[in-house]
Design an enzyme around this catalytic site. Structure first.
Site, PDB file in Angstrom:
ATOM      1  N   SER A   1      30.192  -7.316 -60.677  1.00 11.69           N
ATOM      2  CA  SER A   1      30.885  -6.352 -61.532  1.00 11.69           C
ATOM      3  C   SER A   1      32.364  -6.290 -61.174  1.00 11.69           C
ATOM      4  O   SER A   1      32.742  -6.486 -60.009  1.00 11.69           O
ATOM      5  CB  SER A   1      30.248  -4.980 -61.307  1.00 11.69           C
ATOM      6  OG  SER A   1      31.049  -3.971 -61.854  1.00 11.69           O
TER       7      SER A   1
ATOM      8  N   LYS B   1      26.963  -4.562 -54.761  1.00  9.92           N
ATOM      9  CA  LYS B   1      27.398  -5.795 -55.437  1.00  9.92           C
ATOM     10  C   LYS B   1      28.201  -6.667 -54.475  1.00  9.92           C
ATOM     11  O   LYS B   1      28.015  -7.880 -54.399  1.00  9.92           O
ATOM     12  CB  LYS B   1      28.229  -5.461 -56.683  1.00  9.92           C
ATOM     13  CG  LYS B   1      27.440  -4.813 -57.796  1.00  9.92           C
ATOM     14  CD  LYS B   1      26.427  -5.790 -58.379  1.00  9.92           C
ATOM     15  CE  LYS B   1      25.495  -5.142 -59.368  1.00  9.92           C
ATOM     16  NZ  LYS B   1      24.357  -5.999 -59.773  1.00  9.92           N
TER      17      LYS B   1
ATOM     18  N   TYR C   1      27.170   1.898 -55.236  1.00 12.21           N
ATOM     19  CA  TYR C   1      26.757   0.854 -56.196  1.00 12.21           C
ATOM     20  C   TYR C   1      27.644  -0.385 -56.025  1.00 12.21           C
ATOM     21  O   TYR C   1      27.155  -1.505 -55.892  1.00 12.21           O
ATOM     22  CB  TYR C   1      26.857   1.382 -57.630  1.00 12.21           C
ATOM     23  CG  TYR C   1      26.857   0.291 -58.684  1.00 12.21           C
ATOM     24  CD1 TYR C   1      25.695  -0.422 -58.974  1.00 12.21           C
ATOM     25  CD2 TYR C   1      28.027  -0.046 -59.385  1.00 12.21           C
ATOM     26  CE1 TYR C   1      25.700  -1.440 -59.927  1.00 12.21           C
ATOM     27  CE2 TYR C   1      28.041  -1.053 -60.328  1.00 12.21           C
ATOM     28  CZ  TYR C   1      26.875  -1.747 -60.602  1.00 12.21           C
ATOM     29  OH  TYR C   1      26.893  -2.759 -61.537  1.00 12.21           O
TER      30      TYR C   1
END
Ligand code: NAD
Ligand code: UD1
Length: 337
Positions: free
Chosen positions: A124, A152, A148
């Site tokens: 992302s 990643k 989050y």
């Protein structure tokens, strides 16, 4: 080729499954339906006129993951499965590590054991953190601001270590900017559970009359109209980017990292105005305070993907919003309508 798609029932996975089927590949989906339903796969099958093999299972269940890879015997794995809510990740960081990090390690272990070493990973733009005004390039420094994003970045680093340890791995890390829109038929799209946290699904609900207004998070950013600027990319362009990455990864040893965006930025107010024009509805909004963790601008440098994948996004903002509005109008309650 048979491709194993984890998270294939979800938003980006279902559109990618369709594009791979259309290209003639066979698709096996592995999904626990935590944030999706099987209906998306029925729709994919109907649109493509082909069947999808589906294995229901959880990435955290090592034997189930190993059995799925063994059963599918794929040429490559496209790995979408995971959780993606920034707010939830802050409240439940261990849940995010278990699904997004440990789950991915289970998958890589199972692939290694089965001799499958072609892997495409959903990363992302969040890994660029508060990048500043200009477009983000793949070699720019990385900084994450929430759990989050950290999952990643952790997986990206694990993948770089893995590829460095064994030249038989060919890995594509794809950093998505802001995926929006839907398949042009209006039968596949994004079906968020509960209140959406992303802008376009929220604006769509206001246009449809199921929500009263949009809260615009911040009107004092150093941008052209004071509202946040993002690089929105049509989900069908994103799906095509996975096909390009798949073709590239087959002959690759090591890790390639590519941004998938359009390179153009649009403000929150531009999104609201475009949606109002397309839907011919009034979209009331009010400017409120900034949302924690938001950045002023996020935009991709897309030169590397063009050069090395031969891919570029073809659809502009108008098409993204038109396709979202068609999906929203035909499926007011997502796949449950
Ligand atoms: P989504 O929630 O629609 O799809 C995720 C899918 O993974 C769902 O079908 C869900 O049921 C499945 N899943 C979740 N945990 C699982 C587990 N433990 N085992 C098996 N299946 C599991 O999300 P999406 O928007 O399609 O995102 C796909 C991927 O792309 C995610 O990894 C996400 O972090 C990443 N990503 C998304 C965006 C975005 O804006 N949508 C942006 C950047 C990156
Ligand atoms: C968010 C996530 C990001 C994730 C991405 C895709 C945060 C802080 N970031 O990015 O990690 O990769 O989604 O799922 O959650 N906005 C409003 N009002 C709203 C909603 C959004 O004004 O009700 C604004 C935001 O401030 C931003 C823009 O709209 O400027 C886009 O927001 P959103 O769709 O949530 O995406 P990101 O914040 O870019």
């Amino acid at each position: 080729m048979r491709i194993l798609i984890t998270g294939g029932a979800g938003y980006i996975g279902s559109h990618t499954a369709f594009v791979l089927l259309e290209k003639g590949h066979d698709v096996t989906v592995f999904d626990n339906f935590a944030t999706s339903t099987r209906i998306s796969l029925d729709r994919v099958e109907r649109l493509a006129g082909r069947t999808v093999s589906c294995i229901e299972g959880d990435l955290r269940d090592r034997p189930a993951v190993a059995a799925a890879v063994h059963e599918a015997k794929p040429a490559a794995v496209v790995h979408f499965a995971g959780l993606k809510s920034v707010g939830e990740s802050t409240a439940r960081p261990l849940l995010y590590v278990a699904n997004n990090v440990s789950g991915t390690v289970n998958l890589l272990d199972a692939m290694d054991a089965a001799g499958v070493r072609r892997f495409i990973f959903s990363s992302s733009a969040t890994v660029y953190g508060a990048a500043g005004e200009g477009p983000c390039a793949e070699e720019d420094p990385l900084a994450v601001t929430n759990p989050y994003g950290r999952t990643k970045l952790m997986v990206e680093e694990i993948l770089r270590d893995l590829a460095a340890s064994d030249a038989r791995w060919g890995i594509a890390v794809l950093r998505y900017f802001n995926p929006v829109g839907a398949h042009e038929s209006g039968s596949l799209g994004e079906a968020p559970q509960g209140t959406p946290s992303n802008l376009v699904p929220l604006v769509g609900q206001v246009a449809a009359g199921t929500r009263a207004h949009v809260d615009v998070y911040g009107g004092d950013y150093p941008t052209r109209d004071g509202t946040g600027v993002r690089d929105y990319i049509h989900v069908m362009d994103l799906a095509a980017g996975h096909l390009a990455a798949l073709e590239r990864v087959l002959g690759l040893s090591g890790v390639g990292t590519w941004n998938l965006g359009t390179g153009r930025g649009h403000s929150v107010l531009e999104i609201i105005r475009t949606y109002a024009k397309v839907s011919r509805r009034e979209i009331p909004y009010r400017v409120v305070g900034r949302r924690d963790g938001d950045v002023a601008t996020s935009r991709a440098d897309v030169a590397k993907a063009r050069r090395e994948l031969g891919w570029r996004a073809r659809r502009g903002l108008l098409e993204m919003i038109e396709d979202h509005w068609r999906w929203q109008s035909l499926n007011p309650s997502g796949y449950r309508s």
